[in-house]
Design an enzyme around this catalytic site. Structure first.
Site, PDB file in Angstrom:
ATOM      1  N   ASP A 117       0.845  -1.198   0.000  1.00  0.00           N
ATOM      2  CA  ASP A 117       0.000   0.000   0.000  1.00  0.00           C
ATOM      3  C   ASP A 117       0.884   1.254   0.000  1.00  0.00           C
ATOM      4  OD1 ASP A 117      -1.882   1.941   0.575  1.00  0.00           O
ATOM      5  OD2 ASP A 117      -2.832   0.810   2.196  1.00  0.00           O
ATOM      6  N   ASP A 177     -10.202   4.619  -1.419  1.00  0.00           N
ATOM      7  CA  ASP A 177     -10.896   3.675  -0.534  1.00  0.00           C
ATOM      8  C   ASP A 177     -12.416   3.740  -0.682  1.00  0.00           C
ATOM      9  OD1 ASP A 177      -8.331   3.362   0.315  1.00  0.00           O
ATOM     10  OD2 ASP A 177      -8.774   3.594   2.447  1.00  0.00           O
TER      11      ASP A 177
HETATM   12  C1  GLA Z   1      -5.238   2.488   2.761  1.00  0.00           C
HETATM   13  C2  GLA Z   1      -5.819   1.351   1.919  1.00  0.00           C
HETATM   14  C3  GLA Z   1      -6.875   0.615   2.726  1.00  0.00           C
HETATM   15  C4  GLA Z   1      -6.267   0.082   4.007  1.00  0.00           C
HETATM   16  C5  GLA Z   1      -5.640   1.227   4.801  1.00  0.00           C
HETATM   17  C6  GLA Z   1      -4.856   0.732   5.996  1.00  0.00           C
HETATM   18  O1  GLA Z   1      -6.185   3.471   3.019  1.00  0.00           O
HETATM   19  O2  GLA Z   1      -6.349   1.840   0.732  1.00  0.00           O
HETATM   20  O3  GLA Z   1      -7.418  -0.442   1.961  1.00  0.00           O
HETATM   21  O4  GLA Z   1      -5.297  -0.884   3.696  1.00  0.00           O
HETATM   22  O5  GLA Z   1      -4.735   1.969   3.980  1.00  0.00           O
HETATM   23  O6  GLA Z   1      -4.211   1.805   6.649  1.00  0.00           O
END
Ligand code: GLA
Length: 362
Positions: A117, A177
């Site tokens: 990520d 997200d």
């Molecule tokens: C980002 C990702 C999420 C999750 C969070 C965890 O926002 O897009 O899917 O993994 O980090 O902190």
């Protein structure tokens, strides 16, 4: 397919919670429906020690290897989250400068899946170094000799669908997200249109984890969520508390005929085939020559939607099955009109047939 801790639990996870959710995945039959990976998202991290070894949070995850062993012992696979940056999106320890050793640690723990990520990686990489940063971890994972599904997460930046597979990605997030709201879900899902040519077996567009069962949408809206993700051949990661599932949530997540559309062997991502105002029809060709059709009503009122087979490029006479109702609608000639409630959807499987439709018109 699997389950991921983030949507329901955010950072409030520990060993006991993950074990309970993994056990629930089996007890509820979700694993039999195809959900296989238990992904520990952000919140597990501890620190890198003086030798550069990554430790999980000693209080919350005292023994990551034992946790992985447990998850494997009940027939599931396990995944973990980290970042190419120095810190995760929640400011916790991540993999920058430790890629090789972290990959080895994940392999030694028994991980089967790594979600990488971007988070803070802008602090240490220039935009043009993004692909190399992803490739670096792919190479490190490959070098361990343990197969680990590689999930890219950088919110679709730099048109990741064009290069995700070339840096070793098996799936890549195409957007920011998801939120547990109809508008968020539908915007993300419909936003996948046009990306279908980049998806296929082993390398998938990922519109993010499911919110089904988290409480922010109506049952019709959650059914639409599942319909849309399945017509998209999207990775299906349940994101709810599996120990507190209503019967409806369970049914939405496990309908075998609906999942069969998502998991169809041809691995084709569906696309928008028709749109008129707030109503749309998406279509996905399936391995046996039949098609999945999804009808969506994004309006706030009941709408009638007509699937005109010719306009959709389909044969004139079709055998039609409603996959949510698990009911044959018989042979239909030329077009099919359905009443679709606010924010609801239909998912149909249609197959060309020579048989005559019943004499009474539908
Ligand atoms: C980002 C990702 C999420 C999750 C969070 C965890 O926002 O897009 O899917 O993994 O980090 O902190």
């Amino acid at each position: 397919m699997g389950w991921n801790s983030w949507n329901a639990f955010r950072l409030k996870i520990d060993d006991a919670l993950i074990r309970t959710q993994a056990a629930a995945l089996v007890e509820t039959g979700l694993n039999k429906a195809g959900y296989e990976y238990v992904v520990i998202d952000g919140g597990w991290e501890g620190f890198h020690d003086e030798q550069g070894l990554f430790h999980s949070d000693p209080q919350r995850f005292p023994d990551m290897k034992a946790l992985c062993d447990y998850i494997h012992s009940i027939g599931l696979k396990v995944g973990i989250h980290t970042s190419p940056g120095p810190k995760t999106c929640s400011g916790r320890e991540a993999s920058y400068g430790h890629e090789k050793q972290d990959a080895e640690t994940f392999a030694a723990w028994g991980m089967d899946f790594v979600k990488y990520d971007w988070c803070s990686a802008d602090q240490v990489y220039k935009p043009q170094q993004m692909q190399a940063a992803y490739k670096k971890m792919a190479d490190a994972l490959a070098a361990t000799g343990r197969p680990m599904l590689y999930s890219l997460c950088q919110y679709g930046m730099q048109n990741v669908w064009k290069w995700g597979a070339s840096v070793g990605g098996n799936m890549w997030r195409t957007t920011g997200d998801i939120g547990d709201r109809y508008n968020s879900m539908i915007l993300i899902g419909f936003g996948q249109n046009g990306l279908e040519k980049y998806a296929g077996p082993g390398h998938w567009n990922d519109p993010d984890m499911l919110e089904i069962g988290n409480g922010g949408m109506t049952d019709d809206e959650y059914r639409t969520h599942m319909t849309l993700w399945c017509i998209l051949a999207a990775p299906l990661f349940a994101g709810n508390d599996l120990t507190k599932m209503s019967q409806t949530t369970l049914e939405l997540l496990t309908n075998p005929e609906v999942i069969a559309i998502d998991q169809d062997a041809a691995g084709i991502q569906g696309r928008r085939a028709w749109q008129e105002g707030p109503t749309e029809i998406w279509s996905k060709r399936l391995a046996d020559g039949s098609f999945a059709l999804a009808m969506f009503n994004t309006d706030n009122h009941l709408m009638s939607i007509t699937a005109d087979f010719k306009e959709l490029g389909l044969p004139e006479m079709l055998q039609v099955r409603d996959l949510w109702l698990r009911k044959d609608l018989g042979v239909v000639s030329k077009s099919l009109t359905l009443s679709v409630p606010k924010h609801a959807s239909f998912l149909l499987r249609v197959k060309a047939t020579m048989a005559m439709p019943p004499s009474k018109s539908r």
